[in-house]
Design a protein around this motif. Structure first.
Motif, PDB file in Angstrom:
ATOM      1  N   GLN A 568       0.820  -1.204   0.000  1.00 48.32           N
ATOM      2  CA  GLN A 568       0.000   0.000   0.000  1.00 48.32           C
ATOM      3  C   GLN A 568       0.863   1.266   0.000  1.00 48.32           C
ATOM      4  OE1 GLN A 568      -2.334   0.913   3.558  1.00 48.32           O
ATOM      5  NE2 GLN A 568      -4.095   1.324   2.255  1.00 48.32           N
ATOM      6  N   THR A 569       1.925   1.249   0.804  1.00 48.94           N
ATOM      7  CA  THR A 569       2.798   2.431   0.883  1.00 48.94           C
ATOM      8  C   THR A 569       3.502   2.670  -0.447  1.00 48.94           C
ATOM      9  OG1 THR A 569       3.169   1.987   3.238  1.00 48.94           O
ATOM     10  CG2 THR A 569       4.722   3.451   2.143  1.00 48.94           C
ATOM     11  N   LYS A 575       5.488   3.815  -6.580  1.00 50.17           N
ATOM     12  CA  LYS A 575       6.580   2.857  -6.826  1.00 50.17           C
ATOM     13  C   LYS A 575       5.994   1.475  -7.090  1.00 50.17           C
ATOM     14  CE  LYS A 575       9.720   5.445  -3.777  1.00 50.17           C
ATOM     15  NZ  LYS A 575      10.544   5.387  -2.538  1.00 50.17           N
ATOM     16  N   ILE A 576       5.389   1.321  -8.267  1.00 53.39           N
ATOM     17  CA  ILE A 576       4.653   0.097  -8.583  1.00 53.39           C
ATOM     18  C   ILE A 576       5.584  -1.108  -8.689  1.00 53.39           C
ATOM     19  CG2 ILE A 576       2.999  -0.949 -10.160  1.00 53.39           C
ATOM     20  CD1 ILE A 576       2.016   1.547  -8.701  1.00 53.39           C
ATOM     21  N   SER A 577       6.767  -0.898  -9.268  1.00 51.92           N
ATOM     22  CA  SER A 577       7.706  -2.028  -9.412  1.00 51.92           C
ATOM     23  C   SER A 577       8.126  -2.554  -8.048  1.00 51.92           C
ATOM     24  CB  SER A 577       8.934  -1.590 -10.212  1.00 51.92           C
ATOM     25  OG  SER A 577       9.559  -0.467  -9.587  1.00 51.92           O
ATOM     26  N   SER A 578       8.323  -1.649  -7.081  1.00 46.37           N
ATOM     27  CA  SER A 578       8.665  -2.079  -5.715  1.00 46.37           C
ATOM     28  C   SER A 578       7.512  -2.847  -5.088  1.00 46.37           C
ATOM     29  CB  SER A 578       9.015  -0.868  -4.850  1.00 46.37           C
ATOM     30  OG  SER A 578      10.150  -0.191  -5.346  1.00 46.37           O
ATOM     31  N   ALA A 579       6.292  -2.384  -5.333  1.00 46.74           N
ATOM     32  CA  ALA A 579       5.117  -3.067  -4.794  1.00 46.74           C
ATOM     33  C   ALA A 579       5.020  -4.484  -5.342  1.00 46.74           C
ATOM     34  CB  ALA A 579       3.853  -2.277  -5.140  1.00 46.74           C
ATOM     35  N   TYR A 580       5.299  -4.653  -6.629  1.00 44.04           N
ATOM     36  CA  TYR A 580       5.223  -5.987  -7.227  1.00 44.04           C
ATOM     37  C   TYR A 580       6.348  -6.898  -6.734  1.00 44.04           C
ATOM     38  CZ  TYR A 580       1.259  -5.465 -10.360  1.00 44.04           C
ATOM     39  OH  TYR A 580      -0.012  -5.335 -10.849  1.00 44.04           O
ATOM     40  N   ARG A 581       7.491  -6.320  -6.394  1.00 42.68           N
ATOM     41  CA  ARG A 581       8.567  -7.151  -5.808  1.00 42.68           C
ATOM     42  C   ARG A 581       8.144  -7.682  -4.436  1.00 42.68           C
ATOM     43  NH1 ARG A 581      12.190  -3.412  -8.300  1.00 42.68           N
ATOM     44  NH2 ARG A 581      12.267  -2.123  -6.401  1.00 42.68           N
ATOM     45  N   VAL A 582       7.491  -6.825  -3.653  1.00 41.31           N
ATOM     46  CA  VAL A 582       6.967  -7.280  -2.359  1.00 41.31           C
ATOM     47  C   VAL A 582       5.910  -8.353  -2.569  1.00 41.31           C
ATOM     48  CG1 VAL A 582       5.703  -6.583  -0.283  1.00 41.31           C
ATOM     49  CG2 VAL A 582       7.434  -5.059  -1.247  1.00 41.31           C
ATOM     50  N   THR A 594      -4.892 -10.521  -0.698  1.00 47.32           N
ATOM     51  CA  THR A 594      -6.162 -10.202  -0.057  1.00 47.32           C
ATOM     52  C   THR A 594      -6.866  -9.110  -0.864  1.00 47.32           C
ATOM     53  OG1 THR A 594      -5.215  -8.459   1.328  1.00 47.32           O
ATOM     54  CG2 THR A 594      -5.143 -10.727   2.203  1.00 47.32           C
ATOM     55  N   ILE A 595      -8.064  -8.770  -0.471  1.00 44.58           N
ATOM     56  CA  ILE A 595      -8.769  -7.675  -1.122  1.00 44.58           C
ATOM     57  C   ILE A 595      -7.997  -6.374  -0.960  1.00 44.58           C
ATOM     58  CG2 ILE A 595     -10.185  -7.259   0.940  1.00 44.58           C
ATOM     59  CD1 ILE A 595     -11.318  -6.870  -2.734  1.00 44.58           C
ATOM     60  N   GLN A 596      -7.316  -6.216   0.198  1.00 46.22           N
ATOM     61  CA  GLN A 596      -6.500  -5.022   0.428  1.00 46.22           C
ATOM     62  C   GLN A 596      -5.331  -4.973  -0.543  1.00 46.22           C
ATOM     63  OE1 GLN A 596      -6.840  -2.300   2.516  1.00 46.22           O
ATOM     64  NE2 GLN A 596      -5.074  -1.587   1.334  1.00 46.22           N
ATOM     65  N   THR A 597      -4.739  -6.135  -0.839  1.00 53.27           N
ATOM     66  CA  THR A 597      -3.628  -6.198  -1.803  1.00 53.27           C
ATOM     67  C   THR A 597      -4.076  -5.665  -3.154  1.00 53.27           C
ATOM     68  OG1 THR A 597      -3.021  -8.275  -0.686  1.00 53.27           O
ATOM     69  CG2 THR A 597      -1.788  -7.683  -2.669  1.00 53.27           C
ATOM     70  N   TYR A 598      -5.207  -6.188  -3.638  1.00 49.41           N
ATOM     71  CA  TYR A 598      -5.701  -5.779  -4.948  1.00 49.41           C
ATOM     72  C   TYR A 598      -6.080  -4.297  -4.965  1.00 49.41           C
ATOM     73  CZ  TYR A 598      -5.790 -10.594  -6.643  1.00 49.41           C
ATOM     74  OH  TYR A 598      -5.422 -11.854  -7.061  1.00 49.41           O
ATOM     75  N   LEU A 603      -5.029   1.077  -6.957  1.00 50.67           N
ATOM     76  CA  LEU A 603      -4.760   2.482  -6.663  1.00 50.67           C
ATOM     77  C   LEU A 603      -3.462   2.925  -7.331  1.00 50.67           C
ATOM     78  CD1 LEU A 603      -5.700   4.960  -4.938  1.00 50.67           C
ATOM     79  CD2 LEU A 603      -4.148   4.129  -3.168  1.00 50.67           C
ATOM     80  N   GLY A 604      -2.431   2.091  -7.234  1.00 56.12           N
ATOM     81  CA  GLY A 604      -1.137   2.437  -7.825  1.00 56.12           C
ATOM     82  C   GLY A 604      -1.182   2.466  -9.341  1.00 56.12           C
TER      83      GLY A 604
END
Length: 875
Positions: A568-569, A575-582, A594-598, A603-604
């Motif tokens: 989320q952060t 920083k979408i690429s960082s989010a996808y690495r996580v 989870t629904i929060q992940t999606y 949002l990103g």
């Protein structure tokens, strides 16, 4: 009858007179003869029970010495063996082992019997003393006493209770080497140990391996496995075991069927459970067991859990016809079901029915009703229930008070909750950690930090138990209040668990660090989730990463919530690429999206206008069985509107409604703004009507539609919307009514503007007085001096009433000479600085200032001539 027999009989009769019994026993010792051995030996357990009951510890310790002095060696050994067995059987294990060791020292050449070892081993198991079990077995082997199968069963039980399943299995396999064959109880103990630890498959493997050379497992062993598979929701494996039981001639009993029905009810397969229940009642030819009261209660709870109250009522009627099945437990199950499904009135009637039928409700019955009342926020009724309980002779327990306290805390009534806690303590009902945590959480939630700290100190002084949950509440409270550094210190101190000195002014950390009676206060996944989420929210990502590494190093496995904090952060920061690495690391470690992940990813991606990728995520959600929520749709609708794809956004709104996902106010606000921005006010109004039907007559919808119409130049429509809002008595904070009045004046619609102002005054709304000045000026310039005069007089009166504060304030607070507090926006004080030639405004205000503080409003009211003079051109 000899002397010893008479004394032993007298001892029996004086069990309630411990001093006399003690003297009688000493007479028995001195009167002993070989012919009286049976009576003498029977007196030993009796006197031990009497002395323990009377807490005559000195006499207990004297008894072995008296026996040794007065009896022959072999008789003394037998007597002391009985003495040790009696102590162990009565739960005084430490004394029993102490005297047993003394016995071993006095008679090293006369080893105790295997039965004595078994009694001590059994008592050690009941007392959860694995250290005694180990010592006794070692001493047993050293004394050359051969263990029995029963001895090995006790040892296997001890290993299972200690979680040492490998050692238990190893001992089971070596029993035959020790000259003892496992029996059906040996198998049952080990299988139950595996199942209790969650290793049901290993238990089944043991069952398969014991076919040759071992006694056949009994029905209890099979029931244990069936029940364990059912608890793990592995219904198919349980059914296979039931068939295997039949094949081996072990017909399933009611325990077997109850396990199956309970498991099906637990996973929501109520119809399948009902079918089995029906077969048990009807198919006698199949040899099925008849349902018992437990079966009926399981089905009753299953129907209630699924909200099938009609089926539950039908079952209840049948239970009443059977008669003996309507027990207290049955009534409590029905009470729970009614409360769970919101039928509180009927639950109260059931409580009365119980009383009328002579079935006394217990504390659990009343706690069920208490929980229902508190969930419905009927707190006065909940407090009255305590008086009803006391009138029936049942006193509230910790659970009762905790439920009530939670009810007040959930409504933000912390003071009342604290009073309940004090009343609870006054009534000798000790709060537990759950009770204290409820109130502590409420204080932190309301950001009453000092009170929370004070409560921690009081609880610590009184010796209440604290646990990890308590620490987590403190950590969460500090994170919510922005005191992350203090929260980090507490997490560190939770690990060290020592009284390290903290010279950093962090009193809460110091308090937590020095708390007495803290049990299991090591950080858990929730602790780290809280602190990592707090760090991510304020952008301290590097520290959050360090805590994540620390968490895994401590053997705590991150869950989806922790990963979602990082995702989320990163998405918020673009920083979408960082989010996808996580995300990749998250899935590699077995954590599902989870629904929060999606929602975070959508949002990103939306911030980069990657609509195609967003639709791809929606398809993936559907494939994984994750239903989008209103937040998901709102994010996508917002991004589509930003990209000018309003029709696509509208189709998503229809999709939400078709799928039963209720749009919220934000859903409609996004679309209404988009249509108004594109000047499609007709469709925006249609959406507004739909929004009212879905969300209700809400102020945010009216203020939004009004402001958008006004901004789009739809002045007449905006005025209609504003009038409708006034008719519903909405607050004016979010309405740009001053701009509407200004625009009406600019359009020479002074009558409309005056009409709105008069409505504001007559309806006693709080509004900004300065919004009236263009109307007064306009009416005067147009020659409507009387209307201008009346309006100005009303406004002056309102301003004065504001100033004295002794009448209801209908306008926003002014700030003239510091006497009227300003609430925002332009006010009378602002008008003093105007240079637009508004003579009437300036003159009126100067007069108000001049007359300020003259004692009463009436002294300033006869000013009509003053305005008449001005309007006549004499100003």
């Amino acid at each position: 009858m000899d002397q010893t027999s008479k004394l032993t009989k007298a001892l029996f009769k004086n069990t309630k007179n411990p001093r006399l019994a003690w003297h009688l026993f000493k007479r028995i010792l001195s009167s002993y003869s070989p012919s009286s051995s049976p009576c003498y030996l029977r007196s030993m357990p009796i006197i031990v029970r009497i002395l323990i009951g009377a807490q005559m510890h000195r006499e207990i310790d004297e008894l072995p010495q008296l026996v040794l002095v007065s009896q022959h060696l072999d008789v003394a050994l037998t007597s002391l063996t009985s003495f040790v067995q009696s102590l162990a059987s009565l739960g005084h294990l430490d004394k029993a082992v102490l005297h047993f060791k003394s016995l071993r020292t006095r008679f090293p050449a006369m080893p105790p019997s295997v039965s004595l070892y078994n009694v001590l081993l059994q008592s050690s198991l009941k007392g959860n003393r694995p250290d005694f079990v180990k010592w006794l077995y070692t001493d047993m082997i050293a004394a050359g006493v051969k263990p029995e199968t029963y001895t090995f069963n006790l040892l296997i039980q001890s290993f299972c209770d200690s979680g040492r399943l490998d050692d238990a299995r190893d001992l089971f396999d070596k029993m035959s080497e020790k000259g003892c064959q496992p029996n059906e109880f040996s198998i049952g103990i080990l299988v139950r140990g595996f199942c209790k630890a969650g290793f049901t498959v290993q238990g089944l493997e043991l069952l398969n391996q014991t076919r040759n050379g071992h006694p056949s497992p009994n029905r209890v062993v099979y029931n244990t496995l069936v029940s364990s598979f059912c608890k793990e929701d592995r219904i198919d494996e349980a059914e296979k075991l039931v068939e295997r039981m039949r094949d081996q001639g072990l017909f399933p009993d009611v325990v077997t069927f109850n396990s199956r029905i309970s498991a099906l009810c637990r996973v929501g397969k109520i119809l399948e459970a009902s079918r089995i229940f029906r077969d048990m009642q009807m198919d006698e030819e199949l040899g099925l067991p008849r349902p018992n009261v437990i079966t009926y209660n399981i089905m009753l709870k299953g129907f209630c859990k699924e909200g099938m109250l009609e089926e539950a009522r039908a079952l209840l009627d049948k239970m009443k016809k059977v008669g003996n099945f309507m027990t207290l437990e049955s009534y409590n199950t029905w009470l729970w079901g009614l409360v769970r499904n919101g039928e509180l009135s009927e639950a109260r009637l059931v409580l009365n029915e119980m009383l009328s039928k002579g079935i006394e409700p217990n504390i659990y019955s009343y706690n069920i009703i208490m929980d229902g009342l508190c969930r419905k926020h009927m707190l006065s009724d909940a407090k009255a229930l305590i008086d009803l309980m006391r009138s029936t002779g049942i006193f509230p327990d910790t659970v009762t008070y905790s439920i009530l306290l939670h009810g007040f805390c959930s409504k933000g009534k912390t003071i009342e909750a604290k009073n309940i806690l004090q009343k609870m303590i006054r009534n000798d009902c000790s709060p537990n950690s759950y009770t204290c945590n409820i109130l502590l959480h409420s204080l932190w939630k309301e950001e009453r930090t000092s009170e929370a700290e004070e409560m921690l100190q009081k609880m610590s002084k009184k010796g209440y138990q604290f646990d990890t949950v308590t620490c987590n509440i403190v950590v969460n409270g500090l994170c919510r209040s922005g005191e992350l550094d203090k929260a980090l210190e507490i997490v560190n101190e939770m690990w060290t668990n020592g009284p390290a000195s903290l010279d950093k002014g962090n009193s809460i950390v110091s308090l937590v660090n020095h708390m007495q009676n803290v049990s299991n206060r090591f950080p858990d996944v929730i602790t780290y989730t809280t602190i990592i989420n707090g760090l991510c929210k304020v952008g301290r990502l590097e520290e959050a990463k360090k805590k994540f590494i620390e968490m895994t190093a401590k053997g705590l496995h991150p869950d989806s919530v922790v990963y979602d904090s990082f995702i989320q952060t990163f998405c918020k920061q673009g920083k979408i690429s960082s989010a996808y690495r996580v995300l990749k690391d998250m899935e590699r470690n077995g954590c599902s999206k989870t629904i929060q992940t999606y929602n975070s990813l959508i949002l990103g991606l939306g911030s980069r206008n990657q609509i195609f990728e967003i639709y791809g995520l929606m398809d993936e959600m559907r494939e994984r069985g994750i239903c989008p929520d209103v937040c998901t749709y709102n994010n996508i609708i917002s991004h589509l509107c930003d990209g000018g794809k309003i029709k696509d956004a509208t189709s998503l709104l229809h999709e939400m409604l078709d799928k039963g996902i209720t749009p919220n106010i934000s859903s409609f606000k996004i679309l209404i703004k988009a249509f108004c921005k594109s000047s499609d006010f007709g469709f925006a109004y249609e959406l507004f009507e739909v929004a009212l039907s879905v969300c209700g007559q809400k102020e945010p919808l009216y203020s939004l539609m009004f402001n958008e119409l006004l901004a789009g130049g739809q002045v007449s429509e905006a005025m209609e919307m504003f009038e409708a809002s006034l008719d519903r008595s909405f607050g004016l904070k979010n309405f740009m009514y001053k701009d509407l009045i200004d625009q009406l004046c600019r359009d020479d619609r002074f009558n409309d503007a005056n009409f709105l102002v008069q409505k504001l005054i007559d309806r006693k709304f709080e509004f900004n007085h300065s919004s009236v000045m263009p109307v007064i000026d306009g009416l005067n310039e147009r020659g409507d001096k009387q209307q201008a005069n009346e309006l100005a007089t009303k406004m002056m009166k309102l301003a004065l009433e504001d100033g004295y504060g002794n009448k209801t304030c209908y306008s926003e607070r002014s700030n003239i000479d510091g006497r009227l507090k300003k609430a925002g926006g332009s006010d009378w004080q602002d008008i003093l600085q105007r240079d637009d030639g508004s003579g009437i405004a300036l003159k009126t205000l100067k007069h108000v200032q001049k007359g300020w503080g003259q004692g009463c409003i009436s002294s300033l009211q006869p000013q009509k001539n003053y305005f008449d003079d001005y309007y006549d051109g004499n100003g």
